[in-house]
Design an enzyme around this catalytic site. Sequence first.
Site, PDB file in Angstrom:
ATOM      1  N   ASP A  13       0.806  -1.225   0.000  1.00 44.31           N
ATOM      2  CA  ASP A  13       0.000   0.000   0.000  1.00 44.31           C
ATOM      3  C   ASP A  13       0.836   1.271   0.000  1.00 44.31           C
ATOM      4  OD1 ASP A  13      -2.236  -1.686   0.103  1.00 44.31           O
ATOM      5  OD2 ASP A  13      -1.932  -1.895   2.260  1.00 44.31           O
ATOM      6  N   GLY A  17       0.303   1.226  -7.375  1.00 42.01           N
ATOM      7  CA  GLY A  17      -0.665   1.311  -8.471  1.00 42.01           C
ATOM      8  C   GLY A  17      -0.637   2.688  -9.102  1.00 42.01           C
ATOM      9  N   HIS A  42      -4.774  -2.201  -5.723  1.00 42.14           N
ATOM     10  CA  HIS A  42      -4.167  -0.935  -6.130  1.00 42.14           C
ATOM     11  C   HIS A  42      -5.265  -0.021  -6.634  1.00 42.14           C
ATOM     12  CE1 HIS A  42      -3.632  -4.104  -9.115  1.00 42.14           C
ATOM     13  NE2 HIS A  42      -3.744  -3.221 -10.071  1.00 42.14           N
ATOM     14  N   GLY A 329      -1.015  13.821  -4.381  1.00 44.33           N
ATOM     15  CA  GLY A 329      -2.478  13.712  -4.360  1.00 44.33           C
ATOM     16  C   GLY A 329      -2.872  12.438  -5.066  1.00 44.33           C
TER      17      GLY A 329
HETATM   18  P1  IMP Z   1      -2.092 -12.702   3.222  1.00 36.89           P
HETATM   19  O1  IMP Z   1      -1.017 -12.631   2.195  1.00 36.89           O
HETATM   20  O2  IMP Z   1      -3.411 -12.250   2.707  1.00 36.89           O
HETATM   21  O3  IMP Z   1      -2.179 -14.050   3.911  1.00 36.89           O
HETATM   22  O4  IMP Z   1      -1.695 -11.672   4.394  1.00 36.89           O
HETATM   23  C1  IMP Z   1      -0.484 -11.811   5.107  1.00 36.89           C
HETATM   24  C2  IMP Z   1      -0.082 -10.454   5.653  1.00 36.89           C
HETATM   25  O5  IMP Z   1       0.247  -9.582   4.595  1.00 36.89           O
HETATM   26  C3  IMP Z   1      -1.202  -9.748   6.453  1.00 36.89           C
HETATM   27  O6  IMP Z   1      -0.638  -8.934   7.455  1.00 36.89           O
HETATM   28  C4  IMP Z   1      -1.848  -8.896   5.382  1.00 36.89           C
HETATM   29  O7  IMP Z   1      -2.560  -7.825   5.933  1.00 36.89           O
HETATM   30  C5  IMP Z   1      -0.643  -8.462   4.590  1.00 36.89           C
HETATM   31  N1  IMP Z   1      -0.958  -8.145   3.191  1.00 36.89           N
HETATM   32  C6  IMP Z   1      -1.239  -9.013   2.213  1.00 36.89           C
HETATM   33  N2  IMP Z   1      -1.434  -8.365   1.058  1.00 36.89           N
HETATM   34  C7  IMP Z   1      -1.278  -7.062   1.313  1.00 36.89           C
HETATM   35  C8  IMP Z   1      -1.331  -5.882   0.500  1.00 36.89           C
HETATM   36  O8  IMP Z   1      -1.531  -5.895  -0.703  1.00 36.89           O
HETATM   37  N3  IMP Z   1      -1.128  -4.714   1.138  1.00 36.89           N
HETATM   38  C9  IMP Z   1      -0.854  -4.661   2.457  1.00 36.89           C
HETATM   39  N4  IMP Z   1      -0.782  -5.723   3.241  1.00 36.89           N
HETATM   40  C10 IMP Z   1      -0.978  -6.928   2.678  1.00 36.89           C
HETATM   41 MG    MG Z   2      -2.958  -2.230  -1.618  1.00 32.20          MG
END
Ligand code: IMP
Ligand code: MG
Length: 338
Positions: A13, A17, A42, A329
């Site tokens: 994050d 994107g 994204h 922004g």
């Molecule tokens: P999982 O990959 O969905 O099992 O999540 C494992 C960890 O990675 C958790 O803490 C999620 O919140 C984090 N996580 C997975 N995908 C994203 C993402 O795209 N952005 C931010 N955190 C992510």
């Molecule tokens: Mg994201």
Amino acid sequence: MPVDIVVGGQAGDEGKGKIGAYLAHKNDYDYAIRVGGPNAGHTIFYKGAIYALKTMPAGFVNKRTKLVLGAGTYVIPEWLEKEIKLTNAGHRLIIDPHVVVIEPRHTAAERADARMMGKIGSVGTGLGAAVRDRIDRKKLMFAKDHPRLKKYVKDVPQLLNKALAKGSKMLLEGTQGMKLSVLHGEYPFVTSRDTTASTFMGEAGLGPKYAGEIYAVFKPYVTRVGPGMVAKEVKDKKALNKYHTAGREVGSVSGRLRRVGEFEMDVARMTVSINSATRLAITHIDLLDGADISRGVKSFTGGAKKFMATLEKVCAVYPYPKVKLVSYGPGLMDVLEL
Ligand code: IMP
Ligand code: MG
């Protein structure tokens, strides 16, 4: 070199994107390639609309760019189909035969796993369960076997490598960020894949020789949707509220309010090394004071100026990246190019 790569330098994050969309708009790539799972969202603000995507490459904003999902991609077909409609870009989509279909049983298994959902804070899309099945060599459905996806399927490695031989330019969009890498991140609070540039190349079917500019994306602070390390976490309700509203720091897939902490210099330096980042892209600078670029001010003051100065320490890490893009922004063109 022809393949520019976008990677995250924090816990996902970072605005990859947005940066990917900006680059695709400016650089006119022949291909925009995405790898990874639909746990990563994204968001792109483009021509008055908000595109909250999970699978379609951000490069869709350039109508000339072909959109590719590499073999390291995992899709939920219904979600992808919604995005195809939303972006109106199905005619430009090419899917590797080995893209894995996340089936309802994967999503159900992950959501029923209390440890994954609780301790690890999984987004619950089923990516981890599908990755596990692939590693266990269990029976899986691939894009080539899916009745509605197979029309998009082509031999992606062959297509991309042939295109490279003809001089095509490509953008490779990675997912998540340094802290979430299963190899180099803060295990066990990580995702089920590595989240660095070399892995993204491999997942697309490209050799390391063709890597071009490698953009590491950072915010001036760190957010995290799940559990795990966050340095100097912001606990004050009022201060947090600013991030959740003005900063839109709400999980785009999970819907959770993101935790917020201080910029982590050690993680940023590691990001530069492991990804061999050549450029830094900063997003959300508008959350700091002294970044009124939108009002025509061309230089930073106050908190923004101070933050930009601390980046010198990140740029001192080999291969000595340059700060290239600063996003102030959500809009596609809200970017200062240095
Ligand atoms: P999982 O990959 O969905 O099992 O999540 C494992 C960890 O990675 C958790 O803490 C999620 O919140 C984090 N996580 C997975 N995908 C994203 C993402 O795209 N952005 C931010 N955190 C992510
Ligand atoms: Mg994201």
